[in-house]
Every structure is written in structure tokens, then in C-alpha cells.
Design a protein around this motif. Structure first.
Motif, PDB file in Angstrom:
ATOM      1  N   ILE A 209      26.385  12.935   2.229  1.00 28.55           N
ATOM      2  CA  ILE A 209      26.025  13.422   0.895  1.00 28.55           C
ATOM      3  C   ILE A 209      26.898  14.617   0.538  1.00 28.55           C
ATOM      4  N   PRO A 210      27.788  14.443  -0.420  1.00 33.06           N
ATOM      5  CA  PRO A 210      28.707  15.527  -0.759  1.00 33.06           C
ATOM      6  C   PRO A 210      27.988  16.839  -1.071  1.00 33.06           C
ATOM      7  N   GLY A 211      26.872  16.781  -1.790  1.00 38.77           N
ATOM      8  CA  GLY A 211      26.218  18.017  -2.213  1.00 38.77           C
ATOM      9  C   GLY A 211      25.339  18.663  -1.158  1.00 38.77           C
ATOM     10  N   ALA A 212      25.221  18.063   0.013  1.00 39.52           N
ATOM     11  CA  ALA A 212      24.302  18.594   1.018  1.00 39.52           C
ATOM     12  C   ALA A 212      25.041  19.250   2.171  1.00 39.52           C
ATOM     13  N   GLU A 213      24.451  20.318   2.685  1.00 44.99           N
ATOM     14  CA  GLU A 213      24.984  20.969   3.878  1.00 44.99           C
ATOM     15  C   GLU A 213      23.835  21.078   4.868  1.00 44.99           C
TER      16      GLU A 213
ATOM     17  N   ALA B 189      35.877  11.392   9.299  1.00 49.60           N
ATOM     18  CA  ALA B 189      35.277  12.716   9.125  1.00 49.60           C
ATOM     19  C   ALA B 189      33.892  12.789   9.724  1.00 49.60           C
ATOM     20  N   SER B 190      33.205  11.668   9.844  1.00 51.66           N
ATOM     21  CA  SER B 190      31.786  11.814  10.175  1.00 51.66           C
ATOM     22  C   SER B 190      31.193  10.704  11.017  1.00 51.66           C
TER      23      SER B 190
ATOM     24  N   SER C  91      26.894  14.248   6.796  1.00 51.05           N
ATOM     25  CA  SER C  91      28.188  13.704   6.374  1.00 51.05           C
ATOM     26  C   SER C  91      28.167  12.825   5.137  1.00 51.05           C
TER      27      SER C  91
ATOM     28  N   ARG D  64      27.166  17.802  14.765  1.00 45.59           N
ATOM     29  CA  ARG D  64      27.939  19.033  14.500  1.00 45.59           C
ATOM     30  C   ARG D  64      27.275  19.923  13.452  1.00 45.59           C
TER      31      ARG D  64
ATOM     32  N   GLN E 194      25.613  23.075  -4.193  1.00 41.06           N
ATOM     33  CA  GLN E 194      25.608  22.701  -2.788  1.00 41.06           C
ATOM     34  C   GLN E 194      24.219  23.054  -2.252  1.00 41.06           C
TER      35      GLN E 194
ATOM     36  N   ARG F 245      35.736  17.295   3.681  1.00 41.44           N
ATOM     37  CA  ARG F 245      35.737  18.567   4.432  1.00 41.44           C
ATOM     38  C   ARG F 245      36.685  18.533   5.630  1.00 41.44           C
TER      39      ARG F 245
ATOM     40  N   LYS G   4      36.781  16.433  -0.349  1.00 36.78           N
ATOM     41  CA  LYS G   4      35.665  15.484  -0.359  1.00 36.78           C
ATOM     42  C   LYS G   4      35.092  15.295   1.041  1.00 36.78           C
TER      43      LYS G   4
END
Lengths: 343, 343, 343, 343
Positions: free
Chosen positions: B27-31, C24-25, B25, B51, B4, C51, C49
Motif C-alpha cells: 500500500i503506497p500510502g501506508a507505513e 522491493a517487497s 509493501s 523489515r 502517508q 521505496r 513508488k
């Protein structure tokens, strides 16, 4: 002025055959009176095909025939200028395939003869008679695009001509790009102030052997600082490619052609269509219309829309492009301007 | 490697907002951990919208945050190089909008910092992530076109940016044509040996006042003598115009876009469709995909497909084009090659 | 009215996953609060997936949750009507994938429940939210086509769904043509007075075994005597085919899509492009926009643009088409009109 | 067999003029010997225009001329059948514009006369000679589309013909849809088993006054259960609209035409092109090629690709469509099959 124009066709090769069919039947005001070709059998075959009453293997003979009003020159390039001179002196109206000559000196001698004789000389730049190019020019002149700022003109042959043709062609710029040079001058309604040419021989070793090029891009600056680019290739890989884009402050025009047959095929690999293959297909109607305009002009006195001075101007751009290529520097076409009294 | 990636976004302007939406929102691997903008209110507005849990008006602060793995630089151009240097020294992975800097010196300092730190630097040349350009590159590399001989790359903005933007943009070549420079290098898989540029200020008096140009054509010779042409305008008159054509011995590719909505309207005047208006529409998905590739690369170690050296090479071509314009002569980009140890 | 809508998604299959990503986004006013699927692992995978904070394998449970404002029903068709009834009774706003039910009786029970509860019910006819269809409808309503005289609506799937899907699909007309029935009613702004259907099972023996058809043409007469035609196939041979043409006294509209990637490939065989493959690609943005409209409508009170009565009307046309097929005669859809008090 | 075919043209109206130009010059094996028109001045004008040596106002006279090998019938519809009978009895080869007659009885009498005389009768269904339709038929026959499952055939005139024409036209199905009937039979390579027609008078009150229709959709079931649809209008609002789509298990073909001039215009409102306006433009070359095939067939004995039986079969479909419209029920064309010995 005549209401029926008796035309002699000189040259019974590929383009001569095309013109013979047009003159024999498609133009009400024209009468194809004789076909001349130094290779007699070509002439006899063609007169049979189009039902022309007479042929000769002596092109000069037709110039002495008082019944002939006009000649259409479709013979080999080296014969163009001498025939123009002789026809002008004989008072004939002249239609000539491009170019007048491969050098400016012979071009100028021909132009002088035409001017002295007061006959008309219309050049066979067929794009000028194409429906799309014509419509584009009208829109530009009507101001539909606002102020014109740039032009992109592209031309690719399906495959290189045979070596024998290339050897006497005058090279890429005088033989092929000459059409683009005429086109950009016409479309932009301006002269070129500066030209820069890059060229390469990539398509076939023949071009390198002939010290010719087969691929080229040319940058152009017009007199009002608008810009242009011409790109050419002797081989497209996909058919005949002639497209022109003109960009103005209010919009753009894109002239081109792609599909030949109006049919799409769809399958698991996607969507497929054919592509136009050859200039005679692409400009089929233009080859008819240019002769109509020529004949109608003789009857009603309208000056030719593309004349010997246009042909000279296009050849000057070819000279300038060659100089740019040689010198690897931008060149002003004015270097090849005609000096008064030089002719 | 992380599974992540905690990302800090620097810059909450137009393109920053675009990237924020993606990072929040898509990219699954990004926060998206924090948004920084020297103009605080821009940051607070954007964190609310997507958000994001945190904001700051001190971009440097995020570099000191050990929880941050990567930064996405979408701030003003002058901040790019210093931020790259600082982020590299802090060991962060870096995505940066083009250009690194408007001059090669700052570019080189940034490249040195990245190299010393051993971090990745991916540049935001979004065309490389566009589906059509990507498919074209794959076909070229697979040999589908045979030997590549020429490229035509065109780009026109719908209308000029505001004067304030133009004043610090670095001029047409460093600001706009830089995309074409990257594109032709990538597509051709070769370096440019020679460049010749013609430019004019035709669109608006502002360009003349800024000693900038708004219309340009550029000729290019690549290392294997294949040729190219780039043409640009700051104003199209009809929407956003990005098209690229690549010609090879076995065929050609034409990348482009015209219609936006898949609807034709037909009436007595003909056939009508709309036209795509803006680069954010045209490259909508590419702006998402470039960040996906960036984040995935951090996770799985794949090197960035377009890095700082590519950005430098494109800037060298801009320098060379400017020199050509100034000197009215063809220029070799090698003039701006990096001397060893100069950095 | 709320300024943030808490949404429960029911169903974590293909279309549920699509909606989850959107909720979700992509919609500022929406909060995806919980995902329910009777198959628990599908729900858990999906919440991870996108969140989403919560999941359940009991769809009914979310209806009892006072914190939930709205439900999006993307579960199996047989669950639609019971869930609509229960959700309506619980006072939830409802978005439901088509159809409400495969029979009119269950449809009517659901419509009654919605009416009694005074909640909104928006149906997932995604074409109504497509940019092209939307633009077409606006032009028609604005009178740009003059008096509308005919519509042609075509739809072909790339390949038949699996047998298990087909067995409970309700057959071609209730499952697939239902989209065309909604589309022609909407575009024409009128009801259908008469319908004649021809159908065949040509694509696969499965359809014959299921006493279903896979290929169909339907003629339609609208209330003002304008005419229409719908043609369908369960298998196109070339990708996803959705095109609609509307003809009026002043012109026509042609809605469609063909190329996916904006790239042409040209070679000796002609011109080639790819073709769009799947409805999720074609209507990608419409699937987002329909939920935006749903959520925005809850916030600002705008009624749903496509509701349960539209869904019923489309199902009536499916019934009428089936009757026509069975009886080999034209059928008036009024045969299936709702009797007052029947529900 | 002759190596030169002497042709008499009967009818000097619009389509007669088109054929005269072709016969006069475009076909090597043809000699246009005489033009007949009951309205003498039409004939004299046309012989002058195409330089035909002879004219007459008595069509029957040319049938007695032993020097004439073939006749091309382009006179008014009511004269077709009597001329076919007389020409057949005189042993002439016959090309006839569609239809043979507006009723099956006269059609059958003409077919009988042709059969008795053993002469050829080629019908002027020009689509069969169009490059796109021809290419499509070849692909279908070669199996490129796999098993053919459906056809969509559309035809719209730019605007309704004058009332005088419509009064004797035979109505929409015998006059206009007859082209579609021939097209779908040819393309599908099968007969129609069932037909259902819906029609309306929407375009002009004239059609209602004449108890004719101007807008129609027709559903077709072919003998192998593949399906088809034909839609027509007497007025398109945008030009001449002729498009055909054929769908098979392995792919599809879409035949059509839109742009006339190969030029796009782009401006702030989008992308614009013109649209083909008239059937003589769309089928320009097909009108030439059908006569070439006729003349070549006389010389080399190849049977006509579209003969009187095809014309009858198309007329049967028109009868069946009319019956369907009258009865509001599907109709089997076998109802109008020829009884042995009936002729």
C-alpha cells in the motif's frame, strides 16, 4: 408374467403426449393399446401422431378391457385417486403422475385400494430416473461420501404457470416442492423429523390473490440430525433451475445442469452460454426411463422404486410445511402420520 | 489529512502476518511503523520478516505513540473491544478483525467510544472487498437482477479448527456464520426481520462437548419479505467452500470458486481438477484490498464501507440464531436491538 | 553464497515496474538496491513508488558497483545482449526478459560471455513458473499421461500492440510465438525435428505494411515423432487467450484460464461470465515466482530452470518457422544449429 | 410430393440399428417399410426389435420395389457407391453414410448417376445436424464473430477400432479426418487452398503394419487466407473428444462437450466429473435430426444441406492430406479437382 405389456394411457395433455411417444416406440416390452381422454379430440389427435390403434373419451372403459395389463395416468390431478382405485379394483398395474391426490384422505383411500388389490403403483417422480440423481444415489449408498450431513435442494420454474393451473394446483408445496420432498427423502435415505417453512408472494399478485406463495425456503431436520434446506421459486428469471448438493464427511456431490447447447461464445463482454429452459428438456431421458422401469418391473416382478407410500410421505411433508407456514413454527411431520385402520 | 499513514499492527499471529506483509509493501500510502504482540518473540520474528523498524510486547504502548495514525487490530478476540476503546480514546483510526467482541455489551461500549472520539472503525469482513462479491453488489445495486427475491449463502471450512480455538470462538454463529450474516445484509441491502436456525453436532464429538454445533441451516426473512438461507459446516470434506447465489426477477448471480489451478486432467475415470483449499487463498486479494481501502479512507476521508454498526448487526443475527436454536422457534432480531442510552 | 541478494533493476517500463514491486517487497532474500533507466524520470518515479534507495540513468554504472550481486534486465530488446555481455564480464548474476536478442549471432555472443564468466543467466519465460503449467509438467514427468503423443498450444493477444512496438518486435515468431516455442520444448521434453508454418496478415493492414503476419498455425514434429501445433493471433476479440493441451496414451491435460472474476450471471439470454484480459493478470503470480526462483538459486546454487540455451533453442524455432513461411516447405531447425567455435 | 415417405434401410449393423430406431418411431413423415442386410439374421433381429413389417437379405430387391420412396444406406463402405448408382437409376431418394466411396473415381460415378437421375443424395455428416455446430454456423453466418480468421478442429476416438475395420477403412484421413474436412469447409464457408499434413503411428503397431497413421496434425489455408488446423488421434485416453473453435475479429466460439452426467463429485483430491464416451452419445440427437431433415426434404422439396458434392470435396481434402504426407510438402487440393467430362 407377461413378456409384452399392453398399456392404456389416460390423459392426452402435455405429459400424456410425452408418455405416448415413449410407450409407442421406445420400450420394447410395451404396447400402447389405447389412449383415453375425456376430451375426445385430444385423444384422436394423439393416436394419429403416435400410431396408436385405439382411442376413447371414456377413461373408465379401458379399465374394463381385459386385454389391458397396465394403465398410465396422466390426466388431471383430481382424477388420479379415483382412477387408481378403479384400476386397482380392475387388477391393472398402475403408473401415476404425481400427486395421488391433493389431500391425504383421498391418497389413503387410493393406497388402500392398491394394497387390497395387490397391484403395483409406481409414481412419476421423474428425478429418481435421471442419470445424475441416480448416480448420486448410488455413490451415497456405496459410502463414497462418508457420513451424510446436509442436503441443499433447489428448484425454480422459468416462469409461473397460468392462473387456471395455479388455482387447482394445491399450492406451491403440494404442486412443486413435492418433487423436492421426494428427492430429499430418497437421497438422504431417511425421514424428516422437523420442518420449518418460510414463504412469500413476490413473483406475481396472482399468488397473493390465491393465498398461495411463490417463493419459499424450508429447513429440514432428518431423523439422524442431519440437516437440509429446500428453496423454491415459481420464476427463475433465467430458465429451469434444478440443482441438488449433498455433503458428507468425505466429500460432496453437486447435481445440476446449466448449459443446454455445448457451445461457448466469447466476445469483448466475456464468455456466454445458453441455459436449459424447461423440465421436459432437463428430464427428457428420465421421462423415458421411468416408463421403462415400470414396464420392465411388470415383466420381471421388480418392485417399483418409487411407490404410493413415497408419494404419501412427500405429501405429508407438504402438509407439514403448510402447517409450519401457518403457525410460524417448526412442525413435526409425524402430526400427519397415518393412524392404523384409518384408511 | 495525512498523505502517508503510519500504522501500528497489533497481533502477529496468522492473520497479523498476512496484514503485516500487506502494510509493509503493498500500500503506497501506508507505513508499517511498529508491530506489537504480547508474545514478544512473535513480534520480533515478524518485524524481521517484513523489515518493520520497531516492535513491542506492549500493545498499549503503541496507542500512546503520537507518531502512530492508525492501528490494525489482529490480536485475540477478547482484546478487540478494550483495544478499540483505548485506541479511540487515543484518537487513532482503527481497523479491527471481526468480531468487535463476542457479546453485545462489550460491542456497544466499543461503538460508543468510537462515536465519542469521532474516529473511524473499519471491520475486517473481507468478503466485502472480494472482486466477485463486489461485482455482484454493483450489479444488484444497478438493478441488473430486477427485484431481488432470494439469497443462498453457503460456507464450509475444510476441517474444524483445533479445540483450543473452538473453546473461545463464541460458537458457530458468532465465529463463522458471522461472515454470512454480514454478507446477506450487505448483498440484500436490507435488515433481517425473522430468523430460524437448525443446528447439529455431526462433525466431531468436540462440538457436542463444547455444547456447540458444527452443521447448521438458517432461514431468513428480510424486511421486504424476500427470503434467504445460510448453511454452514465446520468441515467440507473437499476444501474451502464459499458460495453465494442471489436470485432476482430478471436473473441471478452465482458467486463461487472451485478450481484453484487452471488445469483439467482427463483420464479414463473422467475429468479432474483441484479445488481451492483455504480462505487465505480464496480471499488473498481481498485481504490486501480491505487495508488499501482503510488507508485510502484515512487519507481522503471516504467513510469505511463496513463499520462497527455492521459488525453489531451481524452479531445481533448471531444472537437471534442462537435464541432460535435454543427456543426452536423463529426469532425477530429486533429483540437484540440497542436501547437508546443503554451503551 | 550470499543470504541476501542485492539486485539492480535495469529498465523502468511496464515489465520493469512489475519486477520492481516484486523485488522491493515480495522476496525475503532480495534487496532492490538500485533502478537504472536511460530515461531518468522513469527511474526516479519508480524508486519513489517502491521505496528503492537509489536510481541512475546509466545502466552501465550499476555493473561497476561491487555491491550489486545480480541484475534484472527489463530494458528494450536491443539492449539485452550488450547488457548480458557486460554484466557477465562484471561477474553479475543475470535475469533477462526474453529474448536475448532478435538474432542468433548476438544471442551466441551473449551465451559465450555468460559461459566464459560462469555466471547464471535465467530467462523470463514466465509460463514455466505458472502454477498450472508447472503442475502439468510434473504430471507429465511423473508418467501420469503415459506416453505423450501430441500438444496443442494456443496464444492470442487481446489486441495488437502499437505500430512502434511492432516495428522493432522482430515479427510474430520472434516476439510472440517464442513463448510457445519455449513452452512446447519444455512440456514435451524434446527437441523439434521439423516445423511447418502458415501465416497471414488478417488483423490489421499494419502487419502487411511491416511484412509481418498476425495470424499463424505451425505444425511440429518432435524427435520421437510425437506431433504438435501452435496457433497464434495478435488479436483475440475476447481477451487474453493462452491455453495448452497435452495428450498422452493414458489421458490428457488442459491448461487454460477463462473466467477472471469467480461469478456467473444468469438471465434470459443464458449464462455469462467475464474473461481474463491481459497477460499481467493471467501470469501475475508467475512474474513473482520467476524472480523468487532466480534469487533463491543465487543463494542456494540451484541452476536456473530456464537459461540462455533454452532461449536460443526457442529462437532457432522462430528462425525455422520464418524459413518455412518463406519457402512454403517444412524446415528442420537443425539448419540453425550452432557450429562449434562459431560464437 | 408424398406426405409419408416409405423408407428402406440397407444395413443392419451398428449405425443401421441407430437409424432403424429413428425411422421406426421418431419421424412422423417416415414409414420404415423394409430392412435389408446381406446377412439375413441381422435383418430379422432388427425388424423384430423395431417392429418393421418386412426384411430381406437382398439389398438390390428393395430398389425394385415401387412402393419404396427412399433408401438409407448404412451398409459397408464398399457397397455405398454401387447402391447409390442403382438407387439413383431406380429413382429413389438417397441418404448415405459417409463416404460415398474410398476413391474419387467411384465417387464421381455415383455423383454422375445421382445428377442424371435428378434424385436427392444426402450424406451422413452428422455434425452438421448437431445443435451446437448448427448454432455456431448460424452465428458465423449472421456475422456475430466479425471476420473469421482461424479454426481449430479436434477429434479423438476413445480407442482404435479393431484391425479388421482399420484394414478396409481407407486410412485415417478418408475414414476419420473426413468429418473434420467436412466440418471446416462448412464452418468457414470456403474452400481450402493449401494443406500440409504431418502424421505418425504412435498408438499401436497395427497402424505401422497397415502403413497407416494414428496421430495427425494438419494445417490449412483457406481461399481468403484465413487459417485452420485439424488434429486427430485414434485413441484419446479419456473418452470421445470432438471440439471445434472458431476465431473471428469480434469474438470466438468454442464447441465441445465434456461432462456426460450433470454431476460433480468433490473430495479431498479435488473436483471430478465423468466424460462423454462415445460418438453415439455425443451425437445422439444429431443422428435423429439428420434423418428428419432428409425425410422432411423429400416431402417439402428443401434441398439436402449436405450432399454428394460436399462428400467429394471432403474426400479431395483427404487425398490432398495424403499427398502432403507422402511428399512432405504443402499441397493444393485443386490437384484433385474434377475435370469436366471425366466422370
Amino acid at each position: 408374467m407377461p413378456d409384452q405389456v399392453r398399456v392404456a394411457l389416460i390423459g392426452a395433455g402435455r405429459i400424456g403426449q410425452r408418455h405416448a411417444a415413449t410407450l409407442a416406440s421406445a420400450i420394447p416390452g410395451a404396447e400402447l393399446a389405447v389412449i383415453a381422454d375425456v376430451h375426445g379430440p385430444s385423444a384422436t389427435t394423439l393416436v394419429d401422431k403416435v400410431r396408436c390403434p385405439r382411442w376413447t373419451d371414456d377413461p373408465r372403459a379401458v379399465l374394463e378391457d381385459a386385454n389391458i395389463d397396465a394403465i398410465v395416468i396422466a390426466s388431471s390431478t383430481d382424477s388420479h385417486a379415483p382412477l387408481i382405485v378403479a384400476a386397482a379394483e380392475a387388477g391393472k398395474q398402475i403408473f401415476c403422475e404425481k400427486p395421488i391426490a391433493l389431500d391425504l384422505e383421498a391418497t389413503d383411500r387410493a393406497l388402500d385400494a392398491v394394497e387390497r388389490a395387490g397391484v403395483r403403483l409406481q409414481m412419476g417422480f421423474q428425478r429418481r430416473f435421471d442419470k445424475a440423481y441416480h448416480a448420486a444415489k448410488e455413490l451415497i449408498d456405496a459410502g463414497a461420501l462418508g457420513h451424510i450431513e446436509a442436503i441443499r435442494d433447489t428448484m425454480r420454474d422459468p416462469s409461473p404457470a397460468p392462473r387456471a393451473y395455479l388455482e387447482t394446483s394445491g399450492g406451491l408445496y403440494r404442486d412443486m416442492t413435492i418433487h423436492n420432498f421426494d428427492c430429499v427423502r430418497w437421497m438422504m435415505g431417511q425421514e424428516v423429523n422437523q420442518i420449518f417453512a418460510m414463504g412469500s408472494a413476490l413473483v406475481s399478485p396472482v399468488f397473493r390473490e390465491l393465498r398461495d406463495i411463490d417463493t419459499s425456503v424450508i429447513s429440514l431436520r432428518f431423523s439422524d440430525d442431519s440437516l437440509g434446506v429446500i428453496d423454491n421459486s415459481r420464476r427463475s428469471g433465467f430458465g429451469y433451475d434444478v440443482r441438488t448438493e449433498i455433503f458428507g464427511s468425505e466429500g460432496a456431490l453437486m447435481i445440476g445442469y446449466s448449459r443446454d447447447t455445448p457451445m461457448l461464445r466469447l466476445d469483448a463482454n466475456g464468455i456466454h452460454s445458453d441455459h436449459i429452459h424447461w423440465f421436459l428438456e432437463r428430464f427428457d431421458q428420465a421421462y423415458i426411463d421411468e416408463l421403462k422401469v415400470f414396464v420392465d418391473g411388470i415383466i420381471d416382478g421388480t418392485p417399483p422404486p418409487v411407490d404410493g407410500y413415497d408419494a404419501r410421505a412427500a405429501m405429508v411433508l407438504a402438509y407439514a410445511a403448510e402447517a409450519s407456514l401457518r403457525e410460524n413454527a417448526p412442525v413435526s411431520p409425524s402430526r400427519f402420520a397415518r393412524t392404523v385402520g384409518e384408511g
